[in-house]
Design a protein around this motif. Structure first.
Motif, mmCIF file in Angstrom:
data_model
loop_
_atom_site.group_PDB
_atom_site.id
_atom_site.type_symbol
_atom_site.label_atom_id
_atom_site.label_comp_id
_atom_site.label_asym_id
_atom_site.label_seq_id
_atom_site.Cartn_x
_atom_site.Cartn_y
_atom_site.Cartn_z
ATOM 1 N N SER A 124 -9.280 1.052 4.359
ATOM 2 C CA SER A 124 -9.670 1.648 5.634
ATOM 3 C C SER A 124 -9.587 3.171 5.597
ATOM 4 O O SER A 124 -10.318 3.854 6.306
ATOM 5 N N THR A 169 -1.864 -7.686 0.964
ATOM 6 C CA THR A 169 -3.161 -7.685 1.648
ATOM 7 C C THR A 169 -3.226 -6.564 2.673
ATOM 8 O O THR A 169 -4.241 -5.861 2.790
ATOM 9 N N LEU A 170 -2.137 -6.388 3.414
ATOM 10 C CA LEU A 170 -2.086 -5.310 4.398
ATOM 11 C C LEU A 170 -2.221 -3.944 3.724
ATOM 12 O O LEU A 170 -2.968 -3.080 4.193
ATOM 13 N N MET A 171 -1.526 -3.738 2.611
ATOM 14 C CA MET A 171 -1.591 -2.452 1.906
ATOM 15 C C MET A 171 -2.999 -2.192 1.360
ATOM 16 O O MET A 171 -3.508 -1.072 1.442
ATOM 17 N N ASP A 179 7.673 -9.708 -0.775
ATOM 18 C CA ASP A 179 6.392 -10.236 -0.298
ATOM 19 C C ASP A 179 6.193 -11.600 -0.946
ATOM 20 O O ASP A 179 5.853 -11.702 -2.122
ATOM 21 N N SER A 189 -5.795 -3.437 2.533
ATOM 22 C CA SER A 189 -6.675 -3.175 3.685
ATOM 23 C C SER A 189 -6.486 -1.760 4.207
ATOM 24 O O SER A 189 -7.452 -1.079 4.569
ATOM 25 N N LEU A 190 -5.234 -1.332 4.257
ATOM 26 C CA LEU A 190 -4.949 0.028 4.703
ATOM 27 C C LEU A 190 -5.571 1.051 3.759
ATOM 28 O O LEU A 190 -6.183 2.032 4.190
ATOM 29 N N GLN A 191 -5.431 0.808 2.465
ATOM 30 C CA GLN A 191 -6.027 1.714 1.471
ATOM 31 C C GLN A 191 -7.546 1.749 1.619
ATOM 32 O O GLN A 191 -8.156 2.816 1.596
ATOM 33 N N ILE A 200 1.076 -11.326 1.994
ATOM 34 C CA ILE A 200 0.515 -10.732 3.216
ATOM 35 C C ILE A 200 0.704 -9.211 3.215
ATOM 36 O O ILE A 200 -0.199 -8.465 3.604
ATOM 37 N N PHE A 201 1.845 -8.751 2.755
ATOM 38 C CA PHE A 201 2.086 -7.308 2.722
ATOM 39 C C PHE A 201 1.142 -6.627 1.736
ATOM 40 O O PHE A 201 0.631 -5.536 1.996
#
Length: 197
Positions: free
Chosen positions: A107, A99-101, A91, A103-105, A96-97
């Motif tokens: 959500s 941030t994605l993780m 990353d 955000s997933l956590q 970005i990855f």
């Protein structure tokens, strides 16, 4: 005529219940038998087991341990992707990855926390209802005891006390002495020779 009609209606009902004829009861058919279960496209699950699992996760998310672990993972993630050789970095700088993780956590964490809060609200509601019933019983018991104490006070008000009996006897002795039936009592002395009135 009415007897024949009632007899005929009884026979029709008995035939319908025994399977001889099915009455027109809509799509269900017979009311004395349970419905056949419908096939579901989604698998069955135990909502209570899922809710208990979500409560465990929500409890963990609300602890300092979670904050410490999350901070350590993010620090390691950033340090690895900055200082590791370029071949093993997964990353690059804008992360970005990561941030994605995160955000997933987030959500998943929000609905799990809301589900845990809903279950806690349900438990609180049941507890409040039980406490309300307990308070009502306590109030009823207190009112009952208050009425009993009041009736005891009224009953004790009608009981002759020692002082009242003594004063009545003294009044009676004075009346008999005034009539001349008994000699007058000595002043300041009772019948037993004591100084009690």
């Amino acid at each position: 005529m009415a007897v024949e009609r009632a007899d005929r209606d009884g026979r029709e009902r008995a035939a319908a219940l025994s399977g001889g004829g099915t009455p027109a009861r809509g799509p269900r058919g017979r009311l004395d038998q349970p419905r056949t279960p419908r096939r579901r496209l989604l698998p069955d699950y135990d909502p209570e087991a899922f809710a208990r699992f979500s409560e465990r996760i929500a409890r963990f998310l609300g602890t300092g341990r979670f904050i410490v672990w999350m901070t350590l993972i993010i620090i390691l993630w950033v340090l690895w992707n900055i200082f590791a050789p370029e071949a093993v970095r997964f990353d690059e700088y804008p992360f970005i990855f990561l941030t994605l993780m995160l955000s997933l956590q987030a959500s998943y964490a929000a609905p799990l926390i809301l589900l845990a809060q809903n279950r806690q609200d349900d438990r609180d509601r049941v507890t409040q209802e039980q406490e309300r019933k307990q308070n009502e019983r306590s109030i009823a018991d207190t009112e009952y005891l208050t009425r009993e104490i009041a009736s005891l006070r009224i009953g004790l008000g009608e009981v002759a006390t020692r002082d009242w009996i003594r004063s009545e006897l003294q009044d009676l002795l004075r009346d008999l002495a005034d009539q001349g039936v008994l000699p007058p009592p000595e002043p300041g002395r009772g019948r037993d020779g004591s100084n009690r009135p």
